[in-house]
Design a protein around this motif. Structure first.
Motif, PDB file in Angstrom:
ATOM      1  N   LYS A  75       0.834  -1.197   0.000  1.00 56.99           N
ATOM      2  CA  LYS A  75       0.000   0.000   0.000  1.00 56.99           C
ATOM      3  C   LYS A  75       0.870   1.249   0.000  1.00 56.99           C
ATOM      4  CE  LYS A  75      -3.977  -1.845   2.422  1.00 56.99           C
ATOM      5  NZ  LYS A  75      -4.790  -1.755   3.635  1.00 56.99           N
ATOM      6  N   PHE A  76       0.491   2.207  -0.829  1.00 57.56           N
ATOM      7  CA  PHE A  76       1.124   3.522  -0.853  1.00 57.56           C
ATOM      8  C   PHE A  76       0.082   4.508  -0.335  1.00 57.56           C
ATOM      9  CE2 PHE A  76       1.921   7.465  -3.409  1.00 57.56           C
ATOM     10  CZ  PHE A  76       3.064   7.859  -2.743  1.00 57.56           C
ATOM     11  N   ILE A  77       0.335   5.076   0.826  1.00 57.12           N
ATOM     12  CA  ILE A  77      -0.583   6.030   1.453  1.00 57.12           C
ATOM     13  C   ILE A  77      -0.194   7.427   0.970  1.00 57.12           C
ATOM     14  CG2 ILE A  77      -1.559   6.829   3.644  1.00 57.12           C
ATOM     15  CD1 ILE A  77      -1.848   3.802   3.176  1.00 57.12           C
ATOM     16  N   PHE A  78      -1.184   8.229   0.538  1.00 57.57           N
ATOM     17  CA  PHE A  78      -0.869   9.524  -0.035  1.00 57.57           C
ATOM     18  C   PHE A  78      -1.902  10.581   0.339  1.00 57.57           C
ATOM     19  CE2 PHE A  78      -3.414   7.237  -3.128  1.00 57.57           C
ATOM     20  CZ  PHE A  78      -4.345   8.176  -3.542  1.00 57.57           C
ATOM     21  N   THR A  79      -1.545  11.845   0.088  1.00 58.05           N
ATOM     22  CA  THR A  79      -2.399  13.002   0.331  1.00 58.05           C
ATOM     23  C   THR A  79      -2.549  13.773  -0.974  1.00 58.05           C
ATOM     24  OG1 THR A  79      -1.662  13.218   2.622  1.00 58.05           O
ATOM     25  CG2 THR A  79      -2.599  15.179   1.616  1.00 58.05           C
ATOM     26  N   VAL A  80      -3.756  14.293  -1.208  1.00 56.31           N
ATOM     27  CA  VAL A  80      -4.011  15.170  -2.351  1.00 56.31           C
ATOM     28  C   VAL A  80      -4.552  16.479  -1.800  1.00 56.31           C
ATOM     29  CG1 VAL A  80      -5.250  15.470  -4.524  1.00 56.31           C
ATOM     30  CG2 VAL A  80      -4.571  13.178  -3.800  1.00 56.31           C
ATOM     31  N   ARG A  81      -3.920  17.590  -2.143  1.00 62.42           N
ATOM     32  CA  ARG A  81      -4.385  18.888  -1.660  1.00 62.42           C
ATOM     33  C   ARG A  81      -5.220  19.625  -2.699  1.00 62.42           C
ATOM     34  NH1 ARG A  81      -0.072  22.438   0.554  1.00 62.42           N
ATOM     35  NH2 ARG A  81      -1.817  23.364   1.647  1.00 62.42           N
ATOM     36  N   ASP A  82      -5.092  19.243  -3.973  1.00 66.92           N
ATOM     37  CA  ASP A  82      -5.787  19.918  -5.067  1.00 66.92           C
ATOM     38  C   ASP A  82      -7.075  19.160  -5.411  1.00 66.92           C
ATOM     39  OD1 ASP A  82      -6.585  21.214  -7.370  1.00 66.92           O
ATOM     40  OD2 ASP A  82      -4.678  20.962  -8.425  1.00 66.92           O
ATOM     41  N   ASP A  83      -8.222  19.841  -5.316  1.00 59.93           N
ATOM     42  CA  ASP A  83      -9.513  19.193  -5.582  1.00 59.93           C
ATOM     43  C   ASP A  83      -9.624  18.678  -7.019  1.00 59.93           C
ATOM     44  OD1 ASP A  83     -10.479  19.475  -3.006  1.00 59.93           O
ATOM     45  OD2 ASP A  83     -11.536  21.350  -3.420  1.00 59.93           O
ATOM     46  N   SER A  84      -9.020  19.358  -7.991  1.00 59.54           N
ATOM     47  CA  SER A  84      -9.112  18.899  -9.380  1.00 59.54           C
ATOM     48  C   SER A  84      -8.340  17.589  -9.577  1.00 59.54           C
ATOM     49  CB  SER A  84      -8.618  19.972 -10.355  1.00 59.54           C
ATOM     50  OG  SER A  84      -7.256  20.252 -10.137  1.00 59.54           O
ATOM     51  N   VAL A  85      -7.218  17.425  -8.907  1.00 55.30           N
ATOM     52  CA  VAL A  85      -6.469  16.160  -8.969  1.00 55.30           C
ATOM     53  C   VAL A  85      -7.274  15.061  -8.283  1.00 55.30           C
ATOM     54  CG1 VAL A  85      -4.352  14.974  -8.271  1.00 55.30           C
ATOM     55  CG2 VAL A  85      -4.240  17.320  -9.111  1.00 55.30           C
ATOM     56  N   ALA A  86      -7.901  15.367  -7.147  1.00 59.98           N
ATOM     57  CA  ALA A  86      -8.733  14.380  -6.443  1.00 59.98           C
ATOM     58  C   ALA A  86      -9.919  13.957  -7.312  1.00 59.98           C
ATOM     59  CB  ALA A  86      -9.229  14.955  -5.119  1.00 59.98           C
ATOM     60  N   ASP A  87     -10.538  14.886  -8.030  1.00 63.91           N
ATOM     61  CA  ASP A  87     -11.638  14.541  -8.939  1.00 63.91           C
ATOM     62  C   ASP A  87     -11.157  13.603 -10.042  1.00 63.91           C
ATOM     63  OD1 ASP A  87     -13.422  16.070  -7.504  1.00 63.91           O
ATOM     64  OD2 ASP A  87     -13.266  17.820  -8.836  1.00 63.91           O
ATOM     65  N   ALA A  88      -9.977  13.880 -10.599  1.00 67.93           N
ATOM     66  CA  ALA A  88      -9.418  13.021 -11.648  1.00 67.93           C
ATOM     67  C   ALA A  88      -9.149  11.617 -11.104  1.00 67.93           C
ATOM     68  CB  ALA A  88      -8.147  13.637 -12.206  1.00 67.93           C
ATOM     69  N   ILE A  89      -8.622  11.512  -9.890  1.00 63.38           N
ATOM     70  CA  ILE A  89      -8.357  10.205  -9.283  1.00 63.38           C
ATOM     71  C   ILE A  89      -9.673   9.473  -9.036  1.00 63.38           C
ATOM     72  CG2 ILE A  89      -7.478   9.039  -7.216  1.00 63.38           C
ATOM     73  CD1 ILE A  89      -5.324  11.246  -7.072  1.00 63.38           C
ATOM     74  N   ASN A  90     -10.688  10.170  -8.523  1.00 65.10           N
ATOM     75  CA  ASN A  90     -11.989   9.548  -8.275  1.00 65.10           C
ATOM     76  C   ASN A  90     -12.590   8.966  -9.545  1.00 65.10           C
ATOM     77  OD1 ASN A  90     -12.746   9.487  -5.541  1.00 65.10           O
ATOM     78  ND2 ASN A  90     -13.105  11.684  -5.554  1.00 65.10           N
ATOM     79  N   LYS A  91     -12.403   9.616 -10.685  1.00 63.61           N
ATOM     80  CA  LYS A  91     -12.932   9.126 -11.964  1.00 63.61           C
ATOM     81  C   LYS A  91     -12.194   7.887 -12.439  1.00 63.61           C
ATOM     82  CE  LYS A  91     -14.578  13.626 -13.437  1.00 63.61           C
ATOM     83  NZ  LYS A  91     -14.310  14.821 -14.221  1.00 63.61           N
ATOM     84  N   LEU A  92     -10.975   7.670 -11.949  1.00 62.04           N
ATOM     85  CA  LEU A  92     -10.154   6.550 -12.412  1.00 62.04           C
ATOM     86  C   LEU A  92     -10.078   5.399 -11.408  1.00 62.04           C
ATOM     87  CD1 LEU A  92      -7.244   8.620 -13.989  1.00 62.04           C
ATOM     88  CD2 LEU A  92      -9.098   7.432 -15.175  1.00 62.04           C
ATOM     89  N   ILE A  93     -10.880   5.454 -10.346  1.00 62.48           N
ATOM     90  CA  ILE A  93     -10.859   4.353  -9.370  1.00 62.48           C
ATOM     91  C   ILE A  93     -11.278   3.067 -10.075  1.00 62.48           C
ATOM     92  CG2 ILE A  93     -12.085   3.417  -7.359  1.00 62.48           C
ATOM     93  CD1 ILE A  93     -11.805   6.085  -6.026  1.00 62.48           C
ATOM     94  N   GLY A  94     -10.513   2.012  -9.834  1.00 62.08           N
ATOM     95  CA  GLY A  94     -10.764   0.722 -10.474  1.00 62.08           C
ATOM     96  C   GLY A  94      -9.894   0.489 -11.689  1.00 62.08           C
ATOM     97  N   GLN A  95      -9.214   1.514 -12.172  1.00 59.78           N
ATOM     98  CA  GLN A  95      -8.294   1.374 -13.290  1.00 59.78           C
ATOM     99  C   GLN A  95      -6.866   1.488 -12.767  1.00 59.78           C
ATOM    100  OE1 GLN A  95      -9.150   3.746 -16.795  1.00 59.78           O
ATOM    101  NE2 GLN A  95     -11.187   4.188 -15.991  1.00 59.78           N
ATOM    102  N   ARG A  96      -5.932   0.942 -13.521  1.00 59.67           N
ATOM    103  CA  ARG A  96      -4.526   1.052 -13.139  1.00 59.67           C
ATOM    104  C   ARG A  96      -4.050   2.460 -13.474  1.00 59.67           C
ATOM    105  NH1 ARG A  96       0.724  -0.934 -15.430  1.00 59.67           N
ATOM    106  NH2 ARG A  96       2.039  -1.226 -13.603  1.00 59.67           N
ATOM    107  N   VAL A  97      -3.441   3.114 -12.503  1.00 63.16           N
ATOM    108  CA  VAL A  97      -3.006   4.496 -12.674  1.00 63.16           C
ATOM    109  C   VAL A  97      -1.562   4.665 -12.214  1.00 63.16           C
ATOM    110  CG1 VAL A  97      -5.324   5.453 -12.382  1.00 63.16           C
ATOM    111  CG2 VAL A  97      -3.834   5.210 -10.391  1.00 63.16           C
ATOM    112  N   SER A  98      -0.984   5.764 -12.621  1.00 62.85           N
ATOM    113  CA  SER A  98       0.322   6.186 -12.142  1.00 62.85           C
ATOM    114  C   SER A  98       0.129   7.524 -11.440  1.00 62.85           C
ATOM    115  CB  SER A  98       1.292   6.341 -13.318  1.00 62.85           C
ATOM    116  OG  SER A  98       2.497   6.946 -12.890  1.00 62.85           O
TER     117      SER A  98
END
Length: 145
Positions: A75-98
């Protein structure tokens, strides 16, 4: 009259000390937020992303990384401070991401984030098989006419 002059001098010295300490604190925080201890990429599947905090709300997440099919994920535990980056991550949940991250060391409180790894960018990666002989299906791509 002498006591008033002494009191005025003490107040002036205290104000100077407060201003100097405030400036040093602001400079320290600015340095820590602009300087990176390390910068890197982590690939895997985001399995959790939630906005947390009593006063200072930040996005906190977990990335499940598999080094080799069939092994226990790390597990890689991380923090996101930018809401636009968090929105992009939320849209990609379930897919392999970098996830591109910057590691900040020495921040004094959890108000900036619960971890020292701050994700600044997300990219979609090609899907890989999770188990030998059992490939993960690729998402359907519409054909151009």
């Amino acid at each position: 009259m002498r006591r008033n002059e002494q009191a005025g001098g003490i107040i002036a010295i205290l104000l100077i000390v407060i201003v100097v300490l405030s400036g040093l604190t602001a400079g320290y925080l600015w340095l820590l937020l602009t300087w990176n201890f390390s910068v890197g990429e982590r690939a895997g599947w985001v399995q959790k992303l939630s906005k947390k905090g009593w006063i200072c709300k930040t996005w906190e997440g977990e990335l499940s990384m598999v080094s080799m099919p069939g092994t226990t994920p790390e597990k890689f535990i991380f923090t996101v401070r930018d809401d636009s980056v968090a929105d992009a991550i939320n849209k990609l949940i379930g897919q392999r991401v970098s996830l591109h991250y910057e590691e900040k060391v020495g921040l004094p409180t959890t108000c900036f984030g619960e971890t020292s790894h701050f994700v600044t960018k997300v990219n979609v990666m090609e899907q890989i098989p999770l188990m030998p002989g059992n490939p993960t299906p690729k998402p359907a791509v519409p054909l151009a006419n």
